[in-house]
Design a protein around this motif. Structure first.
Motif, PDB file in Angstrom:
ATOM      1  N   SER A  76       0.819  -1.205   0.000  1.00 58.80           N
ATOM      2  CA  SER A  76       0.000   0.000   0.000  1.00 58.80           C
ATOM      3  C   SER A  76       0.855   1.258   0.000  1.00 58.80           C
ATOM      4  O   SER A  76       0.551   2.242  -0.699  1.00 58.80           O
ATOM      5  CB  SER A  76      -0.922  -0.001   1.221  1.00 58.80           C
ATOM      6  N   TRP A 101      -2.822  -3.286  -9.497  1.00 60.20           N
ATOM      7  CA  TRP A 101      -3.464  -2.551 -10.583  1.00 60.20           C
ATOM      8  C   TRP A 101      -3.484  -3.337 -11.891  1.00 60.20           C
ATOM      9  O   TRP A 101      -3.948  -2.821 -12.916  1.00 60.20           O
ATOM     10  CB  TRP A 101      -2.753  -1.214 -10.801  1.00 60.20           C
ATOM     11  N   CYS A 195     -11.373   6.696  -6.615  1.00 56.83           N
ATOM     12  CA  CYS A 195     -12.237   6.345  -5.478  1.00 56.83           C
ATOM     13  C   CYS A 195     -11.919   7.250  -4.294  1.00 56.83           C
ATOM     14  O   CYS A 195     -12.788   7.960  -3.806  1.00 56.83           O
ATOM     15  CB  CYS A 195     -12.060   4.879  -5.106  1.00 56.83           C
ATOM     16  N   HIS A 196     -10.657   7.247  -3.828  1.00 57.14           N
ATOM     17  CA  HIS A 196     -10.249   8.204  -2.787  1.00 57.14           C
ATOM     18  C   HIS A 196      -9.921   9.504  -3.506  1.00 57.14           C
ATOM     19  O   HIS A 196      -8.831   9.716  -4.008  1.00 57.14           O
ATOM     20  CB  HIS A 196      -9.089   7.671  -1.947  1.00 57.14           C
ATOM     21  N   GLN A 215     -13.744   9.236   0.229  1.00 55.55           N
ATOM     22  CA  GLN A 215     -13.864   8.293  -0.870  1.00 55.55           C
ATOM     23  C   GLN A 215     -15.301   8.281  -1.363  1.00 55.55           C
ATOM     24  O   GLN A 215     -16.233   8.128  -0.578  1.00 55.55           O
ATOM     25  CB  GLN A 215     -13.500   6.879  -0.402  1.00 55.55           C
ATOM     26  N   VAL A 218     -15.935   2.691  -1.843  1.00 57.76           N
ATOM     27  CA  VAL A 218     -14.875   1.921  -1.191  1.00 57.76           C
ATOM     28  C   VAL A 218     -15.292   0.462  -1.017  1.00 57.76           C
ATOM     29  O   VAL A 218     -16.378   0.159  -0.532  1.00 57.76           O
ATOM     30  CB  VAL A 218     -14.484   2.535   0.167  1.00 57.76           C
ATOM     31  N   ASP A 219     -14.422  -0.418  -1.486  1.00 55.83           N
ATOM     32  CA  ASP A 219     -14.516  -1.863  -1.270  1.00 55.83           C
ATOM     33  C   ASP A 219     -14.002  -2.108   0.144  1.00 55.83           C
ATOM     34  O   ASP A 219     -12.798  -2.038   0.405  1.00 55.83           O
ATOM     35  CB  ASP A 219     -13.654  -2.561  -2.326  1.00 55.83           C
ATOM     36  N   GLY A 223     -10.263  -2.935  -0.336  1.00 53.41           N
ATOM     37  CA  GLY A 223      -9.721  -1.617  -0.613  1.00 53.41           C
ATOM     38  C   GLY A 223      -9.472  -0.764   0.611  1.00 53.41           C
ATOM     39  O   GLY A 223      -8.418  -0.120   0.730  1.00 53.41           O
ATOM     40  N   ASN A 227      -6.359   1.705   1.709  1.00 52.94           N
ATOM     41  CA  ASN A 227      -6.536   3.149   1.676  1.00 52.94           C
ATOM     42  C   ASN A 227      -6.137   3.800   2.994  1.00 52.94           C
ATOM     43  O   ASN A 227      -5.556   4.890   3.000  1.00 52.94           O
ATOM     44  CB  ASN A 227      -7.982   3.502   1.351  1.00 52.94           C
ATOM     45  N   VAL A 312     -10.657  -9.601  -6.577  1.00 52.17           N
ATOM     46  CA  VAL A 312     -10.948  -8.214  -6.929  1.00 52.17           C
ATOM     47  C   VAL A 312     -12.020  -8.190  -7.998  1.00 52.17           C
ATOM     48  O   VAL A 312     -11.951  -8.939  -8.983  1.00 52.17           O
ATOM     49  CB  VAL A 312      -9.685  -7.497  -7.432  1.00 52.17           C
TER      50      VAL A 312
END
Length: 314
Positions: A76, A101, A195-196, A215, A218-219, A223, A227, A312
């Motif tokens: 992260s 990604w 998202c964020h 955000q 958010v998952d 996620g 984050n 994912v």
């Protein structure tokens, strides 16, 4: 630190005697119990709630790295450093062994070429072949582009991060210390819209740097833990560059959801007792916000439960 938590049993106050991770677990339980179930963009389906908040005190070095499952904090943090670099191609990430990604460009490659290449083979080609990476590893004008090279209507590019650091140093009482990535004109070119999307900063009279991160989506299982780490790492870097101390990190979300293929994993995580949050610190002070690397971060006392695997949704 005191914070409000919205759980399935109503509203309660979280105080020093309760683990701050309870805010995350209560949100997960709230989604399971009361979430609205619907089909989403990915086709997987989600159970979601609208509006969520959590607060974390970073002032003593504590970092909100979730303990009820292992969170790969280095991954992260490397992602956050990639954002700061202005990068938009996964080649740089893959060379740091960050694979989070890959799903989006891989799906594009399979769809456009008809080749059923596996992920490992695709990633090897991205790493080894610069021309292939330039064509198939590009994500479009995602976070890094917007943060460091926002395209203005005047034809100029704007570095929001550099402007933020300057404001923190020279005008810390400003209410305009923020950056965001929701560039309406370029959303259609992005592999995934941000998202964020908004980070706002606030400096107290005694020199503490607070952050509020919003955000839009958010998952919560996969996620959100990432984050929280990324935003914390960024707050530590910004505080150090501006000769401030980390203060409070406030997290907010619009659509907070669990994918329908994550429900069992969420239930498993909720059976686990949180352990003490670890400490995160910087071991070196680079000359600028652009000088940080993963070796500048140290995490102590992280003793999580085992990882929980989940797919994912792309």
């Amino acid at each position: 630190m005191l914070g409000w938590v919205f759980g399935c049993g109503g509203v309660k106050l979280v105080g020093q005697s309760e683990h701050a991770e309870g805010q995350y677990l209560d949100l997960m339980q709230r989604i399971l119990d009361n979430g609205d179930e619907r089909i989403d963009r990915t086709g997987v389906g989600t159970r979601s709630v609208f509006g969520a908040t959590a607060r974390f005190d970073l002032s003593d070095g504590t970092a909100p790295i979730i303990t009820t499952k292992r969170v790969y904090w280095k991954t992260s943090t490397k992602e956050m450093l990639w954002f700061l670099s202005g990068g938009t191609n996964i080649q740089a990430l893959l060379r740091e062994n960050v694979r989070i990604w890959t799903d989006w460009p891989l799906a594009t490659y399979r769809r456009e070429t008809g080749e059923d290449i596996d992920q490992d083979a695709f990633e090897r080609r991205i790493v080894e072949d610069d021309e292939f990476a330039a064509r198939w590893g590009e994500l479009g004008p995602v976070y890094g582009k917007q943060w460091r090279r926002w395209s203005g209507s005047d034809g100029q590019e704007y570095d929001q991060i550099s402007q933020l650091v300057t404001s923190l140093k020279t005008n810390p009482s400003s209410r305009r210390m923020l950056f965001h990535a929701w560039n309406v004109a370029e959303l259609g070119e992005m592999a995934l819209p941000p998202c964020h999307m908004v980070y706002q900063y606030h400096v107290t009279s005694d020199g503490r740097l607070n952050c509020l991160m919003f955000q839009r989506s958010v998952d919560v299982l996969l996620g959100l833990p990432f984050n929280l780490v990324g935003a914390t790492a960024l707050q530590l870097m910004l505080a150090q560059q501006a000769d401030l101390q980390p203060g409070e990190f406030v997290w907010m979300a619009g659509d907070a959801h669990l994918y329908l293929n994550h429900l069992d994993q969420a239930r498993e995580q909720l059976t686990r007792q949180p352990r003490p949050f670890p400490k995160m610190r910087l071991v070196r002070r680079p000359d600028s916000i652009d000088g940080y690397g993963i070796d500048d971060f140290e995490v102590e006392g992280y003793d999580p439960h085992p990882a929980i695997k989940a797919d994912v949704a792309v």
